[in-house]
Scaffold this active site. Structure first.
Site, mmCIF file in Angstrom:
data_model
loop_
_atom_site.group_PDB
_atom_site.id
_atom_site.type_symbol
_atom_site.label_atom_id
_atom_site.label_comp_id
_atom_site.label_asym_id
_atom_site.label_seq_id
_atom_site.Cartn_x
_atom_site.Cartn_y
_atom_site.Cartn_z
ATOM 1 N N ASP A 1 0.033 -7.711 1.046
ATOM 2 C CA ASP A 1 1.266 -7.999 0.310
ATOM 3 C C ASP A 1 2.117 -8.890 1.221
ATOM 4 O OD1 ASP A 1 3.475 -8.055 -1.300
ATOM 5 O OD2 ASP A 1 3.955 -5.934 -1.120
ATOM 6 N N GLU B 1 5.922 -12.443 -9.634
ATOM 7 C CA GLU B 1 5.164 -11.536 -8.763
ATOM 8 C C GLU B 1 3.804 -11.322 -9.426
ATOM 9 O OE1 GLU B 1 6.156 -8.773 -5.287
ATOM 10 O OE2 GLU B 1 7.415 -10.196 -6.367
ATOM 11 N N TYR C 1 0.882 -5.877 6.233
ATOM 12 C CA TYR C 1 2.256 -6.002 5.700
ATOM 13 C C TYR C 1 2.641 -4.752 4.890
ATOM 14 C CZ TYR C 1 0.247 -10.801 5.863
ATOM 15 O OH TYR C 1 -0.438 -11.950 6.198
ATOM 16 N N CYS D 1 4.253 -12.484 -3.908
ATOM 17 C CA CYS D 1 5.583 -12.827 -4.404
ATOM 18 C C CYS D 1 5.749 -14.335 -4.566
ATOM 19 C CB CYS D 1 6.666 -12.268 -3.483
ATOM 20 S SG CYS D 1 6.562 -12.844 -1.782
ATOM 21 N N ASN E 1 5.144 1.642 0.832
ATOM 22 C CA ASN E 1 5.307 1.648 -0.618
ATOM 23 C C ASN E 1 3.965 1.810 -1.336
ATOM 24 O OD1 ASN E 1 6.849 1.287 -3.077
ATOM 25 N ND2 ASN E 1 6.082 -0.799 -3.169
ATOM 26 N N GLN F 1 11.385 -2.940 -2.774
ATOM 27 C CA GLN F 1 11.234 -3.651 -4.045
ATOM 28 C C GLN F 1 12.526 -3.487 -4.851
ATOM 29 O OE1 GLN F 1 8.800 -5.585 -4.867
ATOM 30 N NE2 GLN F 1 7.157 -5.035 -3.465
ATOM 31 N N GLU G 1 2.347 -3.187 10.200
ATOM 32 C CA GLU G 1 3.652 -3.729 9.823
ATOM 33 C C GLU G 1 4.368 -4.133 11.110
ATOM 34 O OE1 GLU G 1 6.940 -5.120 8.485
ATOM 35 O OE2 GLU G 1 5.460 -4.495 6.993
#
EC number: 2.1.1.35
Length: 363
Positions: free
Chosen positions: A296, A355, A215, A321, A220, A187, A236
């Site tokens: 995400d 976002e 994802y 996003c 994070n 980020q 991921e």
């Protein structure tokens, strides 16, 4: 970004209000809730920056270009949106390459990655082979600047020490450390990222069942959310991000997360019994009692099959996003789920980028 940009608080607040109105319009068909708004600092918020190097009379300058124009450089000595650490390093690095032809010869790009915790990694990119001479020239510069330094050329990457920085973020009073490798997604706005993590932590609430995360990147969100559930299965596709996430689990002594290198589409196929994956051989999917899915996704949003997969869950926690694809995904889910919470996170001030976060619960 041109130096003539108006960085005043009035200009920033006007743009943020326009973003809030845009998000409300997109969500209006599905909810009357007003989004919670998490503002950014108007300057020095961006922890990453990438510059082309433009040589004029043998002097290399930091340069950016307007979209669609690669011939007219905007030369700059400072970048107000970049972190204070990037701005401090820019003139020192420039002086270093100007003083050493081994560092400046055919240098065409510089990439900065910094953290709120005060670490920095700089990548110098070249249109020529690199070898021991470059390493010898770069080592004292890395030591002088107190940074990690990497040299890149076609098919070659020279790492002086480490190829990552370590960020430290606080969620609900607990500090988490994150390895952020060169070239992997992180980020860009650390302050707003911390708001996002705390919002997601609070929005999830304490649960007695399990969490599926798609994802997950470098973990994070995974790390703090794992403290709110019994256990987590996270997926991921990027090898670099998976390796960083695994290191982050160890660094933070978290043991209730299983991480699998699969795309969201592949996991959907596995859960639907369409395909078997050796990467899931050690995972007993039947042992999980999933109540919440956290997603995400990239700007394209979730594909229709993944959307149908997340419909199975009582709670969907969605960070987006791209609010347009978010609205499309919500439309597909709106016959079974309703929005119970929504937020706007201003990751990218001075752009139109939005976002957003929503919580969807089964009707």
């Amino acid at each position: 970004m041109p130096s003539s940009t108006d960085y005043s608080m009035d200009a920033y607040n006007a743009q943020l209000q326009a973003k809030q109105q845009r998000l409300q319009q997109l969500l209006a068909p599905f909810t009357e809730l007003q989004p919670e708004v998490f503002a950014s600092a108007p300057q020095h918020f961006r922890l990453r920056a990438e510059f082309r190097i433009w040589f004029d009379n043998g002097i290399g300058h930091y340069a950016m270009f307007n979209p669609g124009d690669k011939r007219t450089p905007i030369l700059m000595e400072q970048l107000p949106i970049a972190s204070q650490l990037i701005n401090q390093l820019m003139p020192k690095l420039k002086a270093a390459w100007q003083a050493n032809s081994e560092l400046s010869h055919r240098l065409f790009q510089v990439e900065f990655l910094t953290t709120l915790s005060g670490e920095a990694l700089i990548t110098l990119c070249y249109h020529r082979p690199l070898g021991d001479e470059w390493l010898a020239a770069a080592q004292p510069v890395a030591e002088q600047l107190g940074v990690q330094l990497i040299g890149r050329s076609r098919g070659k990457r020279l790492v002086l020490d480490k190829d990552y920085v370590t960020e430290r973020l606080t969620v609900a009073g607990r500090e988490y450390s994150y390895r952020q490798p060169e070239g992997a997604f992180t980020q860009p706005n650390g302050g707003v990222c911390q708001h996002m993590l705390n919002w997601a932590y609070e929005a999830l609430g304490q649960q007695s069942d399990d969490l599926l995360e798609l994802y997950c990147g470098n973990g994070n969100f995974t790390l703090p959310l794992s403290t709110r559930v019994r256990k987590v299965l996270a997926t991921e596709i990027s090898k670099t991000s998976v390796n960083a996430a695994l290191a982050n689990l160890d660094d933070n002594s978290i043991s209730n997360i299983e991480l699998v290198r699969l795309s969201a589409e592949e996991l959907t196929q596995a859960l639907n019994g369409v395909r078997e994956f050796r990467r899931l051989a050690s995972i007993e999917l039947d042992d999980y009692q999933f109540g919440t899915v956290f997603v995400d996704p990239p700007r394209a949003g979730m594909d229709p099959d993944t959307c149908e997969l997340v419909r199975r869950f009582d709670r969907i926690l969605y960070i987006s996003c791209n609010p347009e694809t978010l609205a499309e995904n919500i439309r597909q889910l709106s016959d079974t789920h309703r929005i119970t919470r929504c937020a706007l996170f201003d990751q990218f001030p001075w752009t139109e980028h939005i976002e957003a976060g929503v919580v969807l619960e089964r009707v």
